[in-house]
Design an enzyme around this catalytic site. Sequence first.
Site, short mmCIF file in Angstrom:
data_model
loop_
_atom_site.label_atom_id
_atom_site.label_comp_id
_atom_site.label_asym_id
_atom_site.label_seq_id
_atom_site.Cartn_x
_atom_site.Cartn_y
_atom_site.Cartn_z
N GLU A 112 0.72 -1.23 -0.07
CA GLU A 112 0.09 -0.07 0.09
C GLU A 112 0.91 1.27 -0.08
O GLU A 112 2.02 1.13 0.46
CB GLU A 112 -0.92 -0.07 1.25
CG GLU A 112 -2.28 -0.29 1.07
CD GLU A 112 -3.11 0.55 0.15
OE1 GLU A 112 -2.57 1.52 -0.67
OE2 GLU A 112 -4.47 0.47 0.36
N ASP A 113 0.48 2.44 -0.66
CA ASP A 113 1.12 3.49 -0.60
C ASP A 113 0.78 4.12 0.89
O ASP A 113 1.54 4.79 1.51
CB ASP A 113 0.77 4.42 -1.56
CG ASP A 113 -0.83 4.63 -1.60
OD1 ASP A 113 -1.52 3.88 -1.23
OD2 ASP A 113 -1.31 5.54 -2.23
N ASP A 131 -4.48 5.49 6.05
CA ASP A 131 -5.19 6.55 6.62
C ASP A 131 -6.32 6.33 7.80
O ASP A 131 -5.97 5.88 8.85
CB ASP A 131 -5.52 7.33 5.58
CG ASP A 131 -6.24 8.83 6.02
OD1 ASP A 131 -6.07 9.01 7.03
OD2 ASP A 131 -6.66 9.63 4.87
N PHE A 190 -2.50 16.59 3.83
CA PHE A 190 -2.90 15.82 2.60
C PHE A 190 -1.65 15.60 1.68
O PHE A 190 -1.11 16.66 0.76
CB PHE A 190 -3.80 16.46 2.11
CG PHE A 190 -4.69 15.91 0.87
CD1 PHE A 190 -5.57 15.12 1.30
CD2 PHE A 190 -4.05 15.64 -0.43
CE1 PHE A 190 -6.25 14.25 0.23
CE2 PHE A 190 -4.56 14.98 -1.58
CZ PHE A 190 -5.85 14.35 -1.04
N ARG A 237 0.57 12.11 -9.41
CA ARG A 237 0.77 10.57 -9.04
C ARG A 237 2.60 10.46 -9.43
O ARG A 237 3.13 9.72 -8.96
CB ARG A 237 0.17 9.68 -9.42
CG ARG A 237 -1.23 9.67 -9.20
CD ARG A 237 -1.92 8.26 -9.55
NE ARG A 237 -3.50 8.11 -9.34
CZ ARG A 237 -3.93 7.71 -8.40
NH1 ARG A 237 -3.46 7.37 -7.23
NH2 ARG A 237 -5.33 7.76 -8.47
C1 PRP Z 1 -6.05 5.62 -1.06
C2 PRP Z 1 -4.81 4.84 -0.63
C3 PRP Z 1 -5.11 3.63 0.06
C4 PRP Z 1 -6.40 4.14 0.74
C5 PRP Z 1 -5.99 4.50 2.19
O1 PRP Z 1 -6.52 4.87 -1.99
O2 PRP Z 1 -3.90 4.27 -2.02
O3 PRP Z 1 -5.38 2.43 -0.83
O4 PRP Z 1 -6.65 5.30 0.12
O5 PRP Z 1 -7.08 4.96 3.01
P1 PRP Z 1 -7.87 4.69 4.15
O6 PRP Z 1 -6.75 3.91 5.05
O7 PRP Z 1 -8.55 5.69 4.53
O8 PRP Z 1 -8.83 3.59 3.62
P2 PRP Z 1 -7.74 5.65 -3.14
O9 PRP Z 1 -9.07 5.07 -2.64
O10 PRP Z 1 -7.71 7.16 -2.90
O11 PRP Z 1 -7.31 5.02 -4.56
P3 PRP Z 1 -6.13 5.31 -5.42
O12 PRP Z 1 -4.99 4.71 -4.82
O13 PRP Z 1 -6.50 4.76 -6.64
O14 PRP Z 1 -5.82 6.86 -5.55
#
Ligand code: PRP
Length: 185
Positions: A104-105, A108, A157, A170
């Site tokens: 994961e990146d 949150d 953010f 990105r």
């Molecule tokens: C983002 C990020 C994680 C997730 C974390 O994805 O890449 O997967 O949110 O947030 P959380 O812990 O509050 O669930 P996003 O839904 O924005 O999709 P993306 O990676 O395609 O930008």
Amino acid sequence: MTEATYKPKELSQILLDADTLQKRIAELAQELNRDYAGQELILLCVLKGSALFTVDLMKNLDLRVAVDFISISSYGEATKSTGVVKMVKDMEEDIKGKHVLVVEDIVDTGLTLDYLRRVLQMREPASLKICSLLSKPAHRKVELPIDYLGFTIEDYFVVGYGLDYKSFYRNLPYIGVLDPTLLDD
Ligand code: PRP
């Protein structure tokens, strides 16, 4: 290596520069090389945010590795989690009896990984661990173990290195902070 060094005017600061990211990723890979030595590993890249991290991490792995991709969405165009997590694209590998590392990146609220972990556990992998580049504990709603973590960050953010705001930024090779006056929700 030549990489983009420009800083869009919408960023208030660079939080983690490209060198800092790459050094930490190499360290995480060394940990993985030790922990998974002699084993096969399926890396599961959670699209789209962790694409860059997954690629750089796997280049540092001295292991027999397969990579697969899954797409989970909880944010859409919003800047805060909607709380509704959905699978947009499932992975293709059969993970039963396999060692799986979710890449994961950012963690949150934790809702995305909590959902994903439950879905994957039902498929009976030999092991299921989590590797996240970033953790932002300020808004955590679900506590979950992050087995391999790059950095814990404050409540900013962040964009860049895979992370977006309204689909942009990105491509930046570093993590930057979006000017908070630009956030529209
Ligand atoms: C983002 C990020 C994680 C997730 C974390 O994805 O890449 O997967 O949110 O947030 P959380 O812990 O509050 O669930 P996003 O839904 O924005 O999709 P993306 O990676 O395609 O930008």
